[in-house]
Design an enzyme around this catalytic site. Sequence first.
Site, PDB file in Angstrom:
ATOM      1  N   HIS A 190       0.979  -1.262  -0.089  1.00 19.83           N
ATOM      2  CA  HIS A 190       0.113   0.276   0.119  1.00 19.83           C
ATOM      3  C   HIS A 190       1.079   1.438   0.051  1.00 19.83           C
ATOM      4  O   HIS A 190       0.167   2.487  -0.608  1.00 19.83           O
ATOM      5  CB  HIS A 190      -0.836  -0.256   1.180  1.00 19.83           C
ATOM      6  CG  HIS A 190      -2.396  -1.172   0.885  1.00 19.83           C
ATOM      7  ND1 HIS A 190      -2.531  -2.229   1.215  1.00 19.83           N
ATOM      8  CD2 HIS A 190      -2.683  -0.628  -0.444  1.00 19.83           C
ATOM      9  CE1 HIS A 190      -3.118  -2.801  -0.035  1.00 19.83           C
ATOM     10  NE2 HIS A 190      -4.183  -2.295  -0.241  1.00 19.83           N
ATOM     11  N   GLU A 432     -11.695 -11.228  -5.615  1.00 20.93           N
ATOM     12  CA  GLU A 432      -9.736 -11.009  -5.374  1.00 20.93           C
ATOM     13  C   GLU A 432      -9.571 -12.485  -4.242  1.00 20.93           C
ATOM     14  O   GLU A 432      -8.530 -12.148  -3.880  1.00 20.93           O
ATOM     15  CB  GLU A 432      -9.640  -9.675  -4.451  1.00 20.93           C
ATOM     16  CG  GLU A 432     -10.298  -9.532  -3.648  1.00 20.93           C
ATOM     17  CD  GLU A 432     -10.479  -8.291  -2.027  1.00 20.93           C
ATOM     18  OE1 GLU A 432      -9.456  -7.891  -2.875  1.00 20.93           O
ATOM     19  OE2 GLU A 432     -10.621  -7.612  -2.225  1.00 20.93           O
ATOM     20  N   ASP A 456      -4.917  -9.250  -4.913  1.00 23.93           N
ATOM     21  CA  ASP A 456      -4.896  -9.585  -3.863  1.00 23.93           C
ATOM     22  C   ASP A 456      -4.629 -11.361  -4.789  1.00 23.93           C
ATOM     23  O   ASP A 456      -4.941 -12.132  -4.164  1.00 23.93           O
ATOM     24  CB  ASP A 456      -5.813  -9.463  -2.991  1.00 23.93           C
ATOM     25  CG  ASP A 456      -5.617  -8.906  -1.709  1.00 23.93           C
ATOM     26  OD1 ASP A 456      -4.635  -9.435  -1.452  1.00 23.93           O
ATOM     27  OD2 ASP A 456      -6.024  -7.526  -1.535  1.00 23.93           O
ATOM     28  N   CYS A 503     -10.222  -3.348 -10.778  1.00 26.84           N
ATOM     29  CA  CYS A 503      -8.703  -2.329  -9.787  1.00 26.84           C
ATOM     30  C   CYS A 503      -7.942  -2.581  -8.919  1.00 26.84           C
ATOM     31  O   CYS A 503      -7.923  -1.586  -8.568  1.00 26.84           O
ATOM     32  CB  CYS A 503     -10.406  -1.773  -8.710  1.00 26.84           C
ATOM     33  SG  CYS A 503     -10.781  -2.736  -7.242  1.00 26.84           S
TER      34      CYS A 503
HETATM   35  C1  PEP Z   1      -6.371  -5.252  -4.693  1.00 26.68           C
HETATM   36  O1  PEP Z   1      -6.971  -6.716  -4.096  1.00 26.68           O
HETATM   37  O2  PEP Z   1      -6.717  -5.636  -5.969  1.00 26.68           O
HETATM   38  C2  PEP Z   1      -7.640  -4.579  -4.466  1.00 26.68           C
HETATM   39  C3  PEP Z   1      -7.164  -3.769  -4.924  1.00 26.68           C
HETATM   40  O3  PEP Z   1      -7.312  -4.326  -3.523  1.00 26.68           O
HETATM   41  P1  PEP Z   1      -5.830  -3.711  -1.946  1.00 26.68           P
HETATM   42  O4  PEP Z   1      -5.292  -3.431  -3.038  1.00 26.68           O
HETATM   43  O5  PEP Z   1      -6.771  -2.270  -1.922  1.00 26.68           O
HETATM   44  O6  PEP Z   1      -6.049  -5.308  -0.987  1.00 26.68           O
HETATM   45 MG    MG Z   2      -7.626  -6.048  -2.044  1.00 24.33          MG
END
Ligand code: PEP
Ligand code: MG
Length: 571
Positions: A190, A432, A456, A503
């Site tokens: 993140h 995911e 994920d 996403c």
């Molecule tokens: C993902 O897991 O691809 C996602 C968009 O969510 P995060 O990166 O916040 O886990």
């Molecule tokens: Mg995720």
Amino acid sequence: MSNYMKGIAASDGVAIAKAYLLVEPDLSFDKEQITDVESELEKFRNAIETTKVELTKIRNNAEQNLGADKAAIFDAHVLILDDPEIINPVEDKIKNDKVNAPTALTEVTDQFVSIFESMDNEYMKERAADIRDVSKRVLAHILGVELPNPSMIDESVVIIGNDLTPSDTAQLNKAYVQGFVTNIGGRTSHSAIMSRSMEIAAVVGTKTITEEVKQGDMIIVDGLTGEIIINPTDDEVIAYQNKRERFFEDKKELQKLREEDSVTADGTQVELAANIGTPDDLDGVIENGAEGIGLYRTEFLYMGRDELPSEEEQFEAYKKVLETMDGKRVVVRTLDIGGDKELPYMNLPKEMNPFLGYRAIRLCLDQPDIFRPQLRALLRASTYGKLNIMFPMVATIQEFRDAKALLEEEKANLEQEGVEVSDDIELGIMVEIPSTAALADVFAKEVDFFSIGTNDLIQYTMAADRMSERVSYLYQPYNPAILRLVKQVIEASHKEGKWTGMCGEMAGDEVAIPLLLGLGLDEFSMSATSILKARRQIANLSKNEMNELSNRAIDCATSDEVQTLVKQYAK
Ligand code: PEP
Ligand code: MG
């Protein structure tokens, strides 16, 4: 002599600035008997005075940047430095026990800290933390060691750290921080994701940057390639200044596409949306011509604070995003805490495998008193724009049904209270977890849309922790195993007349875009800074050809084969 390193390119851009180490410094010392009491007292008193000046500066800075509330903590710290009940015993110890200042200070303050900590009283516990903080600051001055104070940065820097937590990242001042480099992490950790929304160059997963760089060293960070140069030569600085200039020129050129649609060369239109973490990211969203918000990670609203945000605070944030987007679709994801996104004030139990543990929708369903205010805030905000609600980490259809039932209950409650709620909210899930991808046809009958979270989905499919640079080679978005799952999800949604977005970071990846286009992805949601580049790329691709490409790709054996194939098609 220049020193060269390579890490994982995490955020586009080139930074050339002084290194700022955000690491815990070594504050160890030996207990010593002294003979010159006066000189030891003077050391202690000087350190107290220097700390006062420093704390006052930090306080004023915090008031300007973070508000009066946060600044008040430092007022309390300054008071400790004037407290005779703490200061006198330290001086007495130096005089009577004839020990050096670090020893006297630490022994006295440790005593206060342990007394206050053992009390069953929140106020006193906080006071213990204050004393520990101030004592550390004074000790650092006695030892002549500099403590990092990121809120005091007032010149261009590159931040260097083991990792940066999302809340560290959120506190960095964009005006001065040109980039950052970490030891650990991968493209989808993140801190990397946040660096992209902050538009600062970043390289992660270097393993040893904190050992290689000294405070104040000049450093070049190439976020496009992952290359790092410590103490570059003049020629290298000039070369990278030129590269940075070209990067900015290209960005300017791309601005021409800001108001354009996202259409392939043969006329297929897709949607290019942005991922955001906070309403502060909205400027970037507008500047980069996003057609909507495909993922609003609401968990950042819960971070960098000491308590849960109220329903009202959440309502204001969601309303602001919806209003700013002015009728364009906004997909808000409900709280996805856990994994590398911690909330210390929730005191969640430490787990062996946090990415597989008690998190996201699991936690929300288990603690509805945390979940309900978020749902209410979303429903109340729904009349201010085009709201879609999305649940994260859904592994079973039952989880989706339970979450939907809570939402409907809160909708009924609000209506009974006379609050208006939009009747045009689409309800979807993140795909995911592999179980959900496998059952996409079942889910597609009940949800309004899917958004594939490849960060994920790839970590769970390949069984490779997204935070670990050692297994980062298994982050393989082009692996045919992943492409087949993506294909299956898109087809399942289309069969039911629903749409699928993506996403995860894969959606903005240059090599993946041709494949995703071919697989029929409807919406691509990415860091705002990738949107215009993606739009330019898509305009040069033919949907028909990409279709053929993706059909061939899913029959490949390896990620490398797929990459070679993409190169042939996307010439
Ligand atoms: C993902 O897991 O691809 C996602 C968009 O969510 P995060 O990166 O916040 O886990
Ligand atoms: Mg995720």
